[in-house]
Design a protein around this motif. Structure first.
Motif, PDB file in Angstrom:
ATOM      1  N   GLU B 194      20.738 -57.275 -17.638  1.00 44.21           N
ATOM      2  CA  GLU B 194      20.997 -55.878 -17.981  1.00 44.21           C
ATOM      3  C   GLU B 194      22.257 -55.671 -18.788  1.00 44.21           C
ATOM      4  O   GLU B 194      22.363 -54.718 -19.538  1.00 44.21           O
ATOM      5  CB  GLU B 194      21.007 -55.043 -16.705  1.00 44.21           C
ATOM      6  CG  GLU B 194      19.594 -54.851 -16.189  1.00 44.21           C
ATOM      7  CD  GLU B 194      19.519 -53.936 -14.982  1.00 44.21           C
ATOM      8  OE1 GLU B 194      20.544 -53.783 -14.321  1.00 44.21           O
ATOM      9  OE2 GLU B 194      18.439 -53.399 -14.711  1.00 44.21           O
ATOM     10  N   PHE B 195      23.220 -56.587 -18.658  1.00 43.47           N
ATOM     11  CA  PHE B 195      24.439 -56.312 -19.435  1.00 43.47           C
ATOM     12  C   PHE B 195      24.221 -56.492 -20.927  1.00 43.47           C
ATOM     13  O   PHE B 195      24.896 -55.875 -21.743  1.00 43.47           O
ATOM     14  CB  PHE B 195      25.651 -57.101 -18.920  1.00 43.47           C
ATOM     15  CG  PHE B 195      25.585 -58.585 -19.061  1.00 43.47           C
ATOM     16  CD1 PHE B 195      25.884 -59.195 -20.259  1.00 43.47           C
ATOM     17  CD2 PHE B 195      25.249 -59.374 -17.976  1.00 43.47           C
ATOM     18  CE1 PHE B 195      25.854 -60.569 -20.385  1.00 43.47           C
ATOM     19  CE2 PHE B 195      25.213 -60.741 -18.091  1.00 43.47           C
ATOM     20  CZ  PHE B 195      25.510 -61.351 -19.299  1.00 43.47           C
TER      21      PHE B 195
ATOM     22  N   MET C 101      22.863 -45.249 -20.928  1.00 42.36           N
ATOM     23  CA  MET C 101      22.026 -45.670 -19.818  1.00 42.36           C
ATOM     24  C   MET C 101      22.896 -46.212 -18.685  1.00 42.36           C
ATOM     25  O   MET C 101      23.923 -46.830 -18.917  1.00 42.36           O
ATOM     26  CB  MET C 101      21.083 -46.771 -20.315  1.00 42.36           C
ATOM     27  CG  MET C 101      20.039 -47.187 -19.335  1.00 42.36           C
ATOM     28  SD  MET C 101      18.599 -47.754 -20.229  1.00 42.36           S
ATOM     29  CE  MET C 101      17.491 -48.067 -18.879  1.00 42.36           C
ATOM     30  N   PHE C 103      22.414 -48.629 -15.288  1.00 39.10           N
ATOM     31  CA  PHE C 103      21.389 -49.594 -14.893  1.00 39.10           C
ATOM     32  C   PHE C 103      21.273 -49.748 -13.393  1.00 39.10           C
ATOM     33  O   PHE C 103      22.165 -49.404 -12.633  1.00 39.10           O
ATOM     34  CB  PHE C 103      21.685 -50.942 -15.533  1.00 39.10           C
ATOM     35  CG  PHE C 103      21.551 -50.908 -17.017  1.00 39.10           C
ATOM     36  CD1 PHE C 103      20.326 -51.164 -17.621  1.00 39.10           C
ATOM     37  CD2 PHE C 103      22.632 -50.590 -17.820  1.00 39.10           C
ATOM     38  CE1 PHE C 103      20.208 -51.108 -18.990  1.00 39.10           C
ATOM     39  CE2 PHE C 103      22.507 -50.525 -19.190  1.00 39.10           C
ATOM     40  CZ  PHE C 103      21.294 -50.792 -19.779  1.00 39.10           C
ATOM     41  N   GLN C 104      20.133 -50.364 -13.045  1.00 42.22           N
ATOM     42  CA  GLN C 104      19.804 -50.525 -11.645  1.00 42.22           C
ATOM     43  C   GLN C 104      20.783 -51.421 -10.900  1.00 42.22           C
ATOM     44  O   GLN C 104      21.320 -51.061  -9.878  1.00 42.22           O
ATOM     45  CB  GLN C 104      18.397 -51.113 -11.533  1.00 42.22           C
ATOM     46  CG  GLN C 104      18.066 -51.569 -10.137  1.00 42.22           C
ATOM     47  CD  GLN C 104      16.603 -51.870  -9.983  1.00 42.22           C
ATOM     48  OE1 GLN C 104      15.868 -51.899 -10.947  1.00 42.22           O
ATOM     49  NE2 GLN C 104      16.176 -52.067  -8.762  1.00 42.22           N
ATOM     50  N   ASP C 105      20.989 -52.605 -11.494  1.00 42.02           N
ATOM     51  CA  ASP C 105      21.745 -53.590 -10.741  1.00 42.02           C
ATOM     52  C   ASP C 105      23.175 -53.635 -11.255  1.00 42.02           C
ATOM     53  O   ASP C 105      23.441 -54.159 -12.328  1.00 42.02           O
ATOM     54  CB  ASP C 105      21.073 -54.956 -10.911  1.00 42.02           C
ATOM     55  CG  ASP C 105      21.695 -55.990 -10.001  1.00 42.02           C
ATOM     56  OD1 ASP C 105      22.794 -55.741  -9.497  1.00 42.02           O
ATOM     57  OD2 ASP C 105      21.084 -57.049  -9.818  1.00 42.02           O
ATOM     58  N   GLN C 107      25.576 -55.376 -10.541  1.00 43.38           N
ATOM     59  CA  GLN C 107      26.068 -56.742 -10.776  1.00 43.38           C
ATOM     60  C   GLN C 107      25.558 -57.270 -12.106  1.00 43.38           C
ATOM     61  O   GLN C 107      26.302 -57.778 -12.934  1.00 43.38           O
ATOM     62  CB  GLN C 107      25.571 -57.630  -9.640  1.00 43.38           C
ATOM     63  CG  GLN C 107      25.711 -59.102  -9.889  1.00 43.38           C
ATOM     64  CD  GLN C 107      26.807 -59.695  -9.039  1.00 43.38           C
ATOM     65  OE1 GLN C 107      26.967 -59.361  -7.874  1.00 43.38           O
ATOM     66  NE2 GLN C 107      27.585 -60.560  -9.629  1.00 43.38           N
ATOM     67  N   ALA C 108      24.265 -57.102 -12.315  1.00 41.91           N
ATOM     68  CA  ALA C 108      23.649 -57.695 -13.502  1.00 41.91           C
ATOM     69  C   ALA C 108      24.002 -56.946 -14.769  1.00 41.91           C
ATOM     70  O   ALA C 108      23.923 -57.493 -15.855  1.00 41.91           O
ATOM     71  CB  ALA C 108      22.134 -57.733 -13.341  1.00 41.91           C
ATOM     72  N   SER C 109      24.387 -55.682 -14.638  1.00 39.68           N
ATOM     73  CA  SER C 109      24.604 -54.934 -15.867  1.00 39.68           C
ATOM     74  C   SER C 109      26.033 -55.056 -16.367  1.00 39.68           C
ATOM     75  O   SER C 109      26.379 -54.469 -17.365  1.00 39.68           O
ATOM     76  CB  SER C 109      24.217 -53.476 -15.670  1.00 39.68           C
ATOM     77  OG  SER C 109      25.050 -52.906 -14.692  1.00 39.68           O
ATOM     78  N   LEU C 110      26.853 -55.817 -15.652  1.00 33.02           N
ATOM     79  CA  LEU C 110      28.221 -56.033 -16.125  1.00 33.02           C
ATOM     80  C   LEU C 110      28.391 -57.499 -16.468  1.00 33.02           C
ATOM     81  O   LEU C 110      28.041 -58.376 -15.676  1.00 33.02           O
ATOM     82  CB  LEU C 110      29.223 -55.640 -15.029  1.00 33.02           C
ATOM     83  CG  LEU C 110      29.100 -54.204 -14.528  1.00 33.02           C
ATOM     84  CD1 LEU C 110      30.093 -53.970 -13.401  1.00 33.02           C
ATOM     85  CD2 LEU C 110      29.330 -53.215 -15.648  1.00 33.02           C
TER      86      LEU C 110
END
Ligand SMILES: Nc1ncnc2c1ncn2[C@@H]1O[C@H](COP(=O)(O)OP(=O)(O)OP(=O)(O)O)[C@@H](O)[C@H]1O
Ligand SMILES: Nc1ncnc2c1ncn2[C@@H]1O[C@H](COP(=O)(O)OP(=O)(O)OP(=O)(O)O)[C@@H](O)[C@H]1O
Ligand SMILES: [Mg+2]
Ligand SMILES: [Mg+2]
Lengths: 333, 304, 350, 336, 543
Positions: B194-195, C101, C103-105, C107-110
């Motif tokens: 997602e990042f 946007m 995001f859901q997670d 952790q994953a979006s950073l």
């Protein structure tokens, strides 16, 4: 408080520690509880509060880094921690069923579902190949998987998440266990599928008269199916009561806060959600103060120096807190 | 999660990623031992010749096949050359070959891996290219390439530099494929993280996404490939020497020394033992460093 | 509610997002995953549109297609007068600051290898010509806004708790003062006790900055708390879209009904008496949706027509749209009476 | 799965053609010459004649096409004839002929395959037999002394070149102890117990040299893969079912861990043929690796071209096998 | 007694690739084949010609060679049969000639038939060879391992283009020798068994021969000297101290013999400067300093040949100052000054010639530096020698750059490669050469002007130094017309000295062959003039 039938499972003063590179983690601190035959005990608590570790400690299913440092686990009066290997295997295989948190990874991807069910039947029920298959198909039907006979030959990845979770339940139920431990079996699932499974469990419980421990952090689920609820926080059981009692008269500040944070699909809509400020506790040492003290709106001097013991407050309800919400003052014990 | 939060609660001083990695790395006993040995070897081959000053190419006929002594701590060879001096001289070359060849392989492998992983359109062609390189039998081709270009390079860069460039180039160009595959795999997965999506939603252009978000996150497999790469390059160079290719025989490398000394195993065992030992120690220490790096760079392990 | 008729900030028309399936020796295209199959809806300025539905029904895909993180197969998405579905790369980049946007997670979006300051200032670097100092000032401002301690600016994401991480994500989304934010299950990965913090933050920010949200979630109770209007998706299609209270009080589509009844209520007394609609079977694959109504395989009230004809998306009462043959039939039998009342009630409530 | 296999096979064809061209072209550019190793007493004119008799004077493209034809059509037909006894045409086809031996290259290769396959094959088997338990136990008892020593030994094994180990083996076991022959007898036939024992004796050293190098690597993979799987959730499920540790580790975990390892093994095999070149040389196993070296040294271009190309085919083939094995072992891929 | 001594194990670390010596010029093939096929006459261990399949060697005296030196007539001994039982006839000899001289066959031994006009079968046992020119030494065809007689019946269909397709024949020729091929694996191993039809009923003593190839020289030596797995190992080019140490194990011993091989440095009289492009290393540009005899003489004087021998050859080498060191009567003694290592003298010579020592230790004269590029083929002994030379020449102010080239390229003669020894794009190059048999006529003709390699003749030519004087060419001519041995010897010595004086060649080491034999093996007579296995029929196992 133990006035019902003789307990199926009796846990006293269980302590579990993880030895990690950055020091020990005291994941479970002096946990005591019991489960009666046919009883469904719900366990709630926030993530990391030690729910899973507690249950895995019971049957020694912990990962390598963990160690049960003290405590007594009695299953029908037998001391599980002193059992011989063989006896423990039989206990795990025949008398206790486990359903784990993540249905996606809890099944072995390279064996057929049928094999994963029959494996247990053959080892612990002494069934032959054919008999085991027959029983496996029966079980799949029981948990509501259509076309069970054929699907025995399928691999886990061919099942959806909900179906996998049902397979896990089928495995857990395979040997008609006396105790079923379900660790957040529905957290990963959609509400409609969750509803299916909850229905199934209610159903089975009636039929099989099992003791069930049901871990979740969804208070709604607990409200729906549990007889009794235990609330965990920071590796301890902080409150324990029959379900109606708990929701009606929550005693521990954490439980109260938790109940308040929840919006609901029915009833009145709150304008603003209540929150629990602060951080979950660190588990790097054995607690010498109340684990919730830092986040507790009612904390006072004693909370910082003495870890509360569980006090019976009547109605089969006990709580580990120095503060009495009924009076708004510290308890005098 | 709790563990991380806990960390935060305890330490207030800001920590950097590098320091984190380093502290994790230092906790790895094998890696530290490896680092120590490797540093020692590097020091030995760089500073050593200023302490032990015998010219490695000097032939002292009276002292041929000399046993271990103070003047010749590793003895001499059958032409009276000092083995220690040769080991140090050879180490410079071997290490340089290892590091440079690895550098080429890593740069190429990363470039191709990132391109293939990130740009769907390039994936097919680049992966076919990788397969092609993987399917090329290296050995005969090495021979031919060396024969073909040795002279040109020799006249351009001089005999040693020329062959050095050639050997390094060849080892580099034939060992990037694994890195490319690993990097591509990681990039494919990272691309869906997602990042990266977040960066896209901000409007960050592709090349900056690659530089800022993708590359730093494939660093750990690259570092591990790099350490493995050094080790294999050193061994490949020695195998080249074994087949009579590679550096001229009066230009010692560890592989060359081993090869030349192997028949003297009975006569002057020191001659084989020491180059063999430093070669193995280097590869070993580099491998251990790689192990430690992998652990240190792995956020899963570090997080815990 | 319609009287005030706030400005439509986002207009989605017939949005489709199909993913190709390749199979066989030559990797030929053999089918499509119809992840999003013809969505049309509007989002008004300043409102929160909740988008709920089961896992895999296409919620995230919708959110991403609206922000042009996927190139939609078909349809238009007009945000603030610009059709983002048709923009070229350069123009799209210019339009990006408008829409962000979460995001859901968290952790994953950073990016685990960037500091908080770097993460939050990335949009600033891309779209403004602030110098490092100005950026840092803005980052601090943003951190204050989302309730993060300024001192943490040069820490790494793994040093934060889940809720804090989500705040970082929110700060990043806010950096360019967007008008419209897609929140893709921003709380799903968080612990109950932290969910509330994030939801409160989102509400506060909306109030302060006049943001418009598309709030994607499968947590119906949170959506009820947060959304102005709610759209229910099933297998790539919206089956029901209505103002929040209308939907929760009077769900019309059998799927919505089942969904609502399946949500457990944290009250043993209520639970003891509540009637759950238990759906049979699993969600069909979007690659191979059933003929007729998508829900026909699990619908407890399925009729023959459902297996044949795709129900139309009809607005039976003002603002309450449903795609169901059953509703159509009921409606035809008793045209517009109850609903008028409901609508009036809703109008008052809003 | 089937479609996938076919697809991969189809993809292999252009790859192989490209490789064949590259190999042919590069080797053709090589300045080495088949008459280079003849004694200097042979005068240049004679050398010229020898070269002409080898067909070296045709232009490049013609030779390439001719070679393609010989390699892809004539040789396979010959092989089929040899195996089945059928007859295609008059059976008098132009074959790829080695310059040094003046005999068909394919025959030479076939003659040498047995020893190579025996040694390489056995070394792989032994490597797996050594590596799997070490990897499993190392992972199961991570950071125990067994694991530490296993790690150390395998890294040492990994870091010593085979030519060196081979030599040490010979000096120790052949010269000093006299246990095993230092020279492999390719003519040896196993007919009775004694000859079988001899065969084992002569195979031990080359096989072990290769096996140790491979095992060192494999055990690392095995360990890593086991570690991944040991912490997987399904292991806990298996334990919770009351299965014994042995079943859990050696059936549930191993089966999963083998998936990546098997593909590593498959991918490794062509490289082993390469690594075997040196081992074959040291122990005179005289398999196809040694044939290649002789070909290179003697500038026997057709031999080298064919052999390198066969290596290329092997690599491509084993890549394919690795992928297919992956699919077979992993049901998630099988039902793609 | 025939076949009574069991198996003989021979190891040739370079494995034979074919058993037809006409299709391969390699020593290993020649020697392996010599177990099976034989010439009419051979050279013995001291270089004397011995009748083999004939009763006597034809000479002018016994009338076997015509007075005008253009005809030689051989008579096959009575009762010689092929191993298949059929008699050996003159027709087979005729066929052998036809086989080798067929232009499409690519025969490697063609030079043995130079100037042969015809070979006729006068009768079943009489072969008459006619030369187109007078041949003072008419023993080229059918003498020595290089030109044996092959069976017509077997090779009849293998003439010319078909030669390479006859794999079965090439791998298992039928011969008259003591052994018969039972199995042949190219480049690997050959097995032989005693020839039941061999002319001497008591021979060979061994029943079978296992002829193994592969590996390297050191390990071949080890297998005879240390482990005792083999009985005989060939061509042990290994550092002498290793051999000595292995021999100390007592399993076997070393045997050596000297032929005509000389490790020498060729001096380039032309300029190899790459800047010259096409004209590089051609007569158009003389070398800037190597044409100065003072320089080459100094180079030679500065070489301590004893050290080279000791370090690289041991018993298998001795210092030499002649490019033609043997047989005895051809060896000159006029150049023995070079045997003494004398750097002072070398320095003096250079000083005298005006080469001044520079500050960097390199001599210069008129801006020309005494800096040489010195190439050789890749081989550890040669590289050792190179290193020594580099160091020795440093003492006299000569800078040396070393280069080694893979043997197959160096000797490959590929037009496109700049690295061949014929192109000689270097100042000095080192390799070994020798000549077949005992007659040096053709060998000495190597340094005639017309032998100079150049682009015009596609660099084919054996005069690597590009040495060219009319006097030398005249001597070459003269030798072609001289029959008497003593006169021929005098001429050869004169030519040798001429080359030495001009400094075209710097001889280093007279090299012998070294082989190892098991202690139990008897009858080995090491031979450098013919196949080492020439008398294998006489080999036997000690009790
Ligand atoms: N392998 C491990 N190593 C170290 N610490 C661990 C490990 N597994 C769990 N813990 C720690 O033990 C504590 C309890 O974890 P546990 O999994 O029981 O929580 P939980 O209540 O089940 O949470 P969740 O609701 O997220 O499942 C946590 O603080 C966690 O960090
Ligand atoms: N890149 C893609 N390629 C192919 N199919 C895809 C892709 N992305 C999503 N899909 C499919 O599209 C469907 C919708 O996916 P989406 O992620 O939008 O669901 P979702 O509603 O967000 O689910 P969740 O609640 O699990 O996040 C799913 O069936 C998914 O498998
Ligand atoms: Mg848990
Ligand atoms: Mg989603």
């Amino acid at each position: 408080m133990r006035d019902g039938p003789a307990p199926l499972l009796d846990v006293a003063d269980l302590k579990t520690v993880f030895h990690t590179r950055s020091g020990d983690v005291h994941a479970v601190n002096s946990v005591s509880f019991s489960v009666a035959p046919g009883e469904l005990v719900g366990v709630v608590g926030e993530s990391g509060s030690g729910k899973s570790v507690t249950m895995m400690s019971l049957m020694n299913l912990l990962p390598g880094a963990a160690e049960v440092v003290s405590g007594e686990v009695l299953f029908e009066g037998r001391d599980v921690r002193r059992m011989k290997r063989r006896e423990l295997l039989t206990l795990r295989g025949r008398e206790v069923g486990f359903v784990f948190q993540d249905p996606m990874t809890s099944l072995n991807p390279v064996f057929t579902v049928g094999r994963q069910i029959t494996e247990r039947l053959r080892k612990h029920m002494g069934m032959g190949k054919g008999a085991a298959r027959g029983r496996a198909a029966e079980l799949l039907k029981l948990v509501g998987i259509p076309d069970a006979e054929r699907r025995l030959g399928d691999y886990p990845h061919q099942f959806s998440g909900g179906m996998r979770q049902r397979v896990m339940i089928a495995i857990a139920l395979a040997c008609d266990p006396k105790l079923l431990i379900a660790d957040e079996p529905t957290t990963a699932l959609d509400v409609t599928i969750q509803a299916q499974i909850l229905e199934l469990i209610k159903d089975l419980r009636r039929k099989l008269d099992m003791g069930i421990v049901w871990i979740t952090h969804d208070l709604g689920v607990v409200a729906g199916i549990a007889d009794r609820v235990m609330v965990m926080y920071g590796g301890q059981i902080v409150e324990q009561a029959p379900v109606g009692e708990l929701f009606a008269r929550p005693q521990h500040p954490y439980t109260r806060a938790l109940l308040q944070t929840l919006p609901s699909v029915e009833g009145t809509r709150t304008e603003r959600l209540t929150t629990i400020e602060g951080q979950p506790p660190q588990l790097d040492a054995h607690p010498s103060s109340c684990a919730f003290a830092e986040r507790c709106p009612n904390a006072f001097g004693r909370c910082m120096t003495e870890n509360p013991v569980r006090l019976d407050v009547g109605h089969q309800h006990d709580v580990a807190c120095w503060w009495d919400p009924a009076t708004g003052e510290p308890r005098n014990v | 999660m709790t563990a991380e939060a806990a960390v935060e609660a305890v330490e207030d001083r800001p920590r950097t990623l590098a320091r984190d990695v380093w502290s994790q790395f230092t906790a790895h006993r094998g890696a530290m031992a490896g680092l120590f040995v490797f540093t020692f070897i590097v020091l030995m081959v760089t500073v050593g010749p200023y302490i032990h000053t015998i010219d490695p190419t000097y032939l002292d006929f009276r002292a041929r096949n000399a046993p271990v002594s103070w003047t010749h701590p590793m003895g001499t060879d059958n032409l009276g050359r000092d083995v220690l001096a040769q080991v140090m001289q050879g180490g410079r070359v071997s290490l340089l070959v290892g590091v440079t060849a690895m550098g080429i392989a890593i740069v190429l492998g990363t470039l191709i891996g990132v391109m293939a992983g990130y740009f769907r359109r390039l994936d097919g062609p680049l992966m076919r290219l990788t397969d092609l390189f993987l399917a090329l039998p290296i050995l005969p081709l090495l021979l031919v390439i060396i024969l073909l270009f040795r002279d040109t390079l020799r006249t351009m860069f001089g005999p040693e530099a020329g062959i050095f460039l050639l050997v390094v180039f060849i080892i580099g160009i034939t060992s990037w494929m694994q890195t490319a595959r690993i990097v591509r795999g990681d990039v494919l997965a990272l691309k869906e993280r997602e990042f990266v999506l977040a960066a896209k939603s901000i409007g960050t252009p592709a090349y900056r996404i690659i530089l800022r978000h993708i590359l730093p996150n494939v660093l750990s497999p690259i570092m591990v490939s790099a350490t493995l790469g050094i080790a294999t390059a050193i061994i490949t160079e020695s195998a080249l020497s074994f087949l009579g290719l590679g550096f001229p025989s009066d230009f010692p490398t560890w592989g060359r020394l081993l090869f030349d000394g192997k028949d003297f195993l009975d006569l002057t065992p020191a001659r084989v033992f020491w180059p063999g030992l430093v070669l193995s120690l280097t590869v070993l220490s580099v491998n251990y460093i790689g192990d430690g790096l992998r652990d240190a760079l792995d956020p899963h392990i570090r997080g815990r | 509610m319609s009287e005030a008729s706030p400005r439509k900030l986002v207009e989605v028309r017939d949005l489709r997002m199909y993913f190709d399936i390749h199979k066989g020796i030559l990797r030929r295209k053999v089918g499509e995953v119809k992840a999003v199959d013809g969505l049309s809806f509007d989002i008004h300025e300043g409102e929160t549109l909740g988008l709920v539905g089961e896992s895999g029904c296409g919620k995230s895909t919708t959110g991403r297609a609206i922000l042009r993180l996927y190139d939609p197969t078909d349809g238009s998405v007009v945000i603030d007068g610009v059709d983002v579905a048709a923009l070229d790369a350069g123009a799209l980049r210019k339009a990006r600051p408008q829409m962000q946007m979460i995001f859901q997670d968290p952790q994953a979006s950073l990016n685990p290898r960037m500091t908080v300051a770097d993460i939050i200032s990335e949009p600033l670097r891309e779209h403004t010509d602030m110098d490092a100092k100005a950026r840092l000032a803005r980052v601090r401002e943003l951190m204050d806004a989302v309730g993060l301690n300024r001192r943490y600016a040069d820490r790494y994401p793994h040093e934060f708790s889940g809720g804090q991480r989500q705040r970082i994500g929110i700060a990043r989304a806010l950096a360019l003062n967007p008008k419209f934010i897609v929140c893709d299950e921003p709380i799903a990965a968080l612990d109950v006790s932290i969910q509330a913090q994030v939801v409160n933050l989102l509400e506060d920010l909306q109030r302060k900055l006049g943001l418009t949200y598309l709030f994607i979630s499968h947590d119906l109770s949170m959506v009820r708390h947060l959304a102005t209007r709610v759209a229910v998706m099933y297998l790539g299609k919206i089956v029901e879209l209505a103002p929040r209270d209308a939907l929760y009080a009077r769900p019309r589509h059998p799927y919505t009904q089942a969904l609502l009844s399946a949500v457990p209520v944290p009250d043993p007394q209520v639970e003891a008496t509540r009637r759950h609609i238990i759906l049979e079977g699993d969600v069909p694959s979007p690659a191979n949706p059933p003929k007729g109504c998508n829900f026909c395989t699990r619908c407890p009230k399925v009729m023959d027509i459902c297996r044949e004809v795709v129900p139309e998306f009809r607005e039976h009462t003002k603002g309450h749209v449903t795609a169901c043959h059953l509703v159509d039939q009921e409606q035809d039998a008793s045209p517009l009476r109850d609903n008028d009342k409901i609508e009036v009630q809703h109008g008052e409530q809003l | 799965m089937f479609a996938y296999t076919i697809r991969r096979l189809l993809f292999a064809i252009p790859t192989l053609l490209a490789i064949s061209f590259i190999i042919f072209a590069i080797l053709d550019l090589a300045p080495s010459d088949p008459t280079g190793n003849l004694p200097l007493t042979i005068p240049p004119e004679v050398r010229e004649q020898i070269r002409a008799s080898m067909g070296l004077d045709e232009p490049f493209a013609i030779r390439y096409l001719l070679w393609l034809n010989q390699f892809f059509i004539n040789e396979p037909l010959n092989l089929i004839e040899g195996w089945t006894g059928w007859q295609f045409g008059d059976g008098d086809r132009l074959r790829v002929t080695s310059w040094a031996t003046r005999s068909p290259v394919v025959d030479l290769i076939i003659e040498r395959l047995p020893q190579t396959l025996w040694v390489v094959g056995m070394s792989q088997v032994i490597a797996v037999i050594i590596a799997v338990p070490i990897g499993v136990i190392s992972a199961y008892r991570q950071y125990s002394w067994f694991d530490q020593i296993g790690t150390f030994v395998s890294m040492v094994g990994f870091s010593i070149p085979t030519f060196f180990t081979g030599l040490v083996f010979i000096v120790v076991f052949s010269v000093n102890l006299g246990w095993f022959p230092s020279i492999y007898d390719t003519n040896h036939r196993v007919t009775d117990w004694d000859s079988f024992v001899f065969q084992i004796q002569q195979m031990i050293m080359p096989t072990m040299v290769l096996a140790l190098a491979t095992a060192a690597q494999l055990s690392r993979y095995m360990r890593a893969s086991m570690l991944d799987n040991l912490s997987a959730d399904y292991v806990r499920t298996a334990r919770a079912k009351g299965l014994g540790e042995r079943v859990v580790v050696w059936i549930h975990v191993l089966r999963n861990s083998m998936i990546p390892v098997v593909t590593v093994i498959a991918l490794n095999i062509p490289t082993i043929f390469g690594g075997a070149i040196i081992t074959e040389q040291i122990f005179r196993v005289n398999g196809i690796g040694q044939l290649l070296i002789i070909g290179i040294q003697g500038a026997d271009i057709p031999l080298v071209q064919t052999l390198t190309f066969i290596f290329a085919i092997l690599i491509v083939l084993f890549n394919l096998i690795a992928d297919i094995l992956y699919g077979i072992l992993d049901p998630r891929i099988r039902y793609e | 007694e025939r076949a009574s001594d069991g198996q003989l194990n021979i190891i040739y670390w370079q494995a034979p690739s074919i058993l037809n010596p006409y299709l391969s010029g390699g020593t290993k093939e020649l020697e392996a084949a010599s177990l099976v096929i034989e010439p009419l006459a051979r050279y013995d261990e001291v270089g004397n010609m011995v009748p083999w399949l004939v009763d006597e060697i034809p000479t002018v005296e016994n009338g076997g060679v015509s007075e005008d030196l253009t005809q030689i007539t051989w008579t096959i001994s009575e009762g010689i049969t092929w191993s298949d039982g059929t008699p050996l006839t003159a027709e087979d000899a005729v066929f052998s000639w036809q086989y080798c001289t067929d232009p499409a066959g690519g025969c490697a031994q063609l030079s043995n038939y130079t100037d042969v006009e015809s070979v006729e079968a006068v009768d079943d046992r009489t072969i008459r060879i006619t030369f187109s020119v007078p041949k003072p030494f008419p023993y080229g065809p059918f003498v020595g391992a290089q030109s044996p007689i092959i069976q017509k019946a077997q090779f009849e269909n293998c003439l010319g283009e078909r030669a390479p397709t006859c794999t079965d024949e090439n791998f298992a020729p039928i011969g008259t020798g003591p052994f018969v091929v039972t199995d042949f694996k190219a480049n690997d191993v050959a097995t032989f068994e005693a020839n039941a039809n061999y002319r001497d009923p008591a021979k060979p003593a061994f029943a079978t021969v296992n002829f193994k190839g592969g590996g390297d020289a050191a390990s071949a030596a080890r297998s005879v000297l240390e482990t005792g797995e083999f009985d005989y190992a060939w061509n042990l080019q290994v550092e002498p101290e290793i051999l000595r140490q292995m021999a100390a194990a007592g399993q076997g011993e070393l045997v050596s013999a000297f032929g005509t091989s000389v490790e020498r440095i060729m001096v380039n009289f032309t300029d190899p400067d790459p800047a010259l492009g096409e004209e590089r290393a051609t007569l158009a540009h003389p070398h800037p300093f190597l044409t100065d005899p003072a320089v080459t003489r100094a180079l030679s004087l500065a070489i301590d040949r004893e050290i080279l021998v000791e370090a690289g050859y041991g018993d298998a080498g001795r210092p030499t100052c002649n490019v033609l060191p043997a047989p005895e009567i051809y060896a000159s003694t006029n150049n023995d000054w070079c045997l003494e290592y004398n750097p002072e003298e070398a320095n003096r010579l250079l000083d005298e010639a005006g080469w001044e020592m520079g500050s960097d230790g390199v001599r210069t004269k008129d801006g020309e530096r005494l800096s040489v590029l010195f190439q050789t083929s890749t081989n550890s002994v040669r590289q050792g020698t190179q290193a020594f030379l580099k160091q020795m020449w440093e003492q006299i102010g000569v800078e040396t750059e070393l280069r080694n080239i893979d043997a197959s390229v160096f000797f490959g003669g590929d037009q496109s490669s700049p690295d061949t020894f014929q192109k000689f794009f270097a100042d000095l190059e080192m390799y070994t050469n020798n000549f077949d048999g005992t007659d040096p006529e053709r060998y000495m003709a190597n340094w005639a002007c017309n032998e100079i390699p150049s682009p015009e003749n596609q660099w084919l030519g054996s005069n690597m130094p590009r040495f060219c004087t009319p006097e030398y060419d005249a001597l070459v001519e003269q030798m072609g017309e001289t029959a008497a041995l003593e006169d021929r010897a005098a001429l050869a010595i004169q030519m040798n000295d001429m080359l030495m004086d001009a400094g075209a060649i710097i001889p280093l080491v007279h090299r012998g062959g070294v082989s190892a034999k098991a202690a139990s093996l008897e009858g080995v007579l090491m031979n450098e003039w013919d196949s080492e296995l020439w008398n294998i029929a006489d080999w036997s196992r000690a009790e």
